[in-house]
Design a protein around this motif. Structure first.
Motif, PDB file in Angstrom:
ATOM      1  N   LEU A 175       9.244   3.030  -6.752  1.00  0.00           N
ATOM      2  CA  LEU A 175       7.871   3.264  -6.259  1.00  0.00           C
ATOM      3  C   LEU A 175       7.494   2.219  -5.220  1.00  0.00           C
ATOM      4  O   LEU A 175       6.862   2.532  -4.210  1.00  0.00           O
ATOM      5  N   GLY A 176       7.905   0.961  -5.452  1.00  0.00           N
ATOM      6  CA  GLY A 176       7.585  -0.118  -4.510  1.00  0.00           C
ATOM      7  C   GLY A 176       6.098  -0.280  -4.384  1.00  0.00           C
ATOM      8  O   GLY A 176       5.374  -0.236  -5.381  1.00  0.00           O
ATOM      9  N   ASP A 177       5.608  -0.428  -3.139  1.00  0.00           N
ATOM     10  CA  ASP A 177       4.166  -0.605  -2.969  1.00  0.00           C
ATOM     11  C   ASP A 177       3.511   0.680  -2.469  1.00  0.00           C
ATOM     12  O   ASP A 177       2.405   0.668  -1.942  1.00  0.00           O
ATOM     13  N   GLY A 178       4.191   1.811  -2.638  1.00  0.00           N
ATOM     14  CA  GLY A 178       3.665   3.098  -2.174  1.00  0.00           C
ATOM     15  C   GLY A 178       2.708   3.742  -3.156  1.00  0.00           C
ATOM     16  O   GLY A 178       2.428   3.206  -4.222  1.00  0.00           O
ATOM     17  N   LYS A 179       2.205   4.925  -2.783  1.00  0.00           N
ATOM     18  CA  LYS A 179       1.245   5.635  -3.629  1.00  0.00           C
ATOM     19  C   LYS A 179       1.904   6.686  -4.519  1.00  0.00           C
ATOM     20  O   LYS A 179       1.236   7.223  -5.400  1.00  0.00           O
ATOM     21  N   ALA A 180       3.191   6.963  -4.282  1.00  0.00           N
ATOM     22  CA  ALA A 180       3.825   8.029  -5.055  1.00  0.00           C
ATOM     23  C   ALA A 180       5.333   7.889  -5.043  1.00  0.00           C
ATOM     24  O   ALA A 180       5.911   7.300  -4.124  1.00  0.00           O
ATOM     25  N   VAL A 181       5.954   8.448  -6.076  1.00  0.00           N
ATOM     26  CA  VAL A 181       7.418   8.499  -6.114  1.00  0.00           C
ATOM     27  C   VAL A 181       7.830   9.866  -6.655  1.00  0.00           C
ATOM     28  O   VAL A 181       7.219  10.392  -7.590  1.00  0.00           O
TER      29      VAL A 181
END
Ligand code: ZN
Length: 262
Positions: A175-181
């Motif tokens: 996911l990291g620093d994103g909003k979705a995976v």
């Protein structure tokens, strides 16, 4: 808490981003209302698949605890009073129901890895899981899909039901620093700085998966150019835009199913 820049507020002038609360109890109640409404919406949209799926909201006081749905209860029946509170060990510390082991394994790790995240949503919705089998990120095919442009990831692995927090950790890493995976062969997971935002990203991502599946089944879709996709992402993909987009859905479901607030 306010994480909207002046740039983000463009087009949203006159709205107060994220309500303020005088007490922790009021803030907790607000989050739980948003969470119960999110479950009702997921139920209304048919995102449930048996007992699979969970949305969590971080407790505003005990930051390593989260509120979640009782294991085995229909999304369409969940009321504020049904939500359970789970600590960082996976123990239910409030409420009289069990927690789904997968909900703990995944969400505890997401909440730990992302202190900025208030809520996370995951379910086995049909278009999300269909898209996930392709092992691809979403393309910027529509204005709405640009919310995910350069802001979502692929967890390119599937090894069975996620019951081990170590697997939840791997997933959070993707996911990291994103909003979705996109969880390959499994479904979607979205996060947000509010329950509203996490739920909205899930709903709109599911529909973007549907749109891309439809478009590719019909022909060869034209992609939005990179520069325009990047600009559109700042317009429809901000924390504020996600939070605000949820408000008509919240009003709708509360009016239609007011018992969710019980
Ligand atoms: Zn799942």
């Amino acid at each position: 808490m306010s994480d909207a820049t002046a740039e983000d507020m463009k087009g949203f002038e006159g709205f107060t981003y994220l309500p303020k609360f005088d007490t922790i109890e009021e803030e907790r109640r607000h989050r739980k209302e948003r969470l119960a409404a999110s479950f009702r919406l997921f139920g209304r949209f048919g995102f449930d698949e048996g007992v699979a799926g969970h949305i969590t909201a971080r407790d505003p006081e005990h930051l390593d605890h989260f509120w979640v749905n009782p294991f085995g209860m229909s999304f369409s029946h969940i009321r504020v009073s049904d939500l359970i509170l789970v600590n960082d060990q996976g123990d239910v510390v409030e409420g009289n129901a069990a927690v789904n082991a997968a909900a703990f394994a995944i969400h505890s790790q997401v909440h730990a890895a992302r202190p900025d995240v208030i809520a996370a949503a995951h379910s086995h919705s049909i278009y999300g899981k269909s898209w996930s089998t392709l092992g691809r990120l979403l393309d910027p095919l529509t204005q709405d899909a640009c919310a995910f442009y350069d802001d979502h990831a692929l967890f390119d692995d599937y090894t069975g039901v996620v019951l081990d927090p170590e697997e939840g950790k791997r997933l959070s890493h993707a996911l990291g620093d994103g909003k979705a995976v996109i969880l390959r062969n499994h479904g979607l997971l979205t996060v947000g700085h509010s329950v509203d935002e996490a739920a909205w990203w899930f709903i709109t991502m599911e529909r973007s998966c549907q749109a891309q599946l439809l478009a590719e089944a019909a022909g060869t879709p034209v992609l939005i150019a990179e520069e325009s996709a990047r600009l559109t992402a700042t317009q429809v993909g901000s924390h504020l835009a996600g939070w605000f987009s949820f408000s008509p859905l919240y009003d709708w479901i509360v009016r239609e199913q007011p018992d969710l607030l019980d």
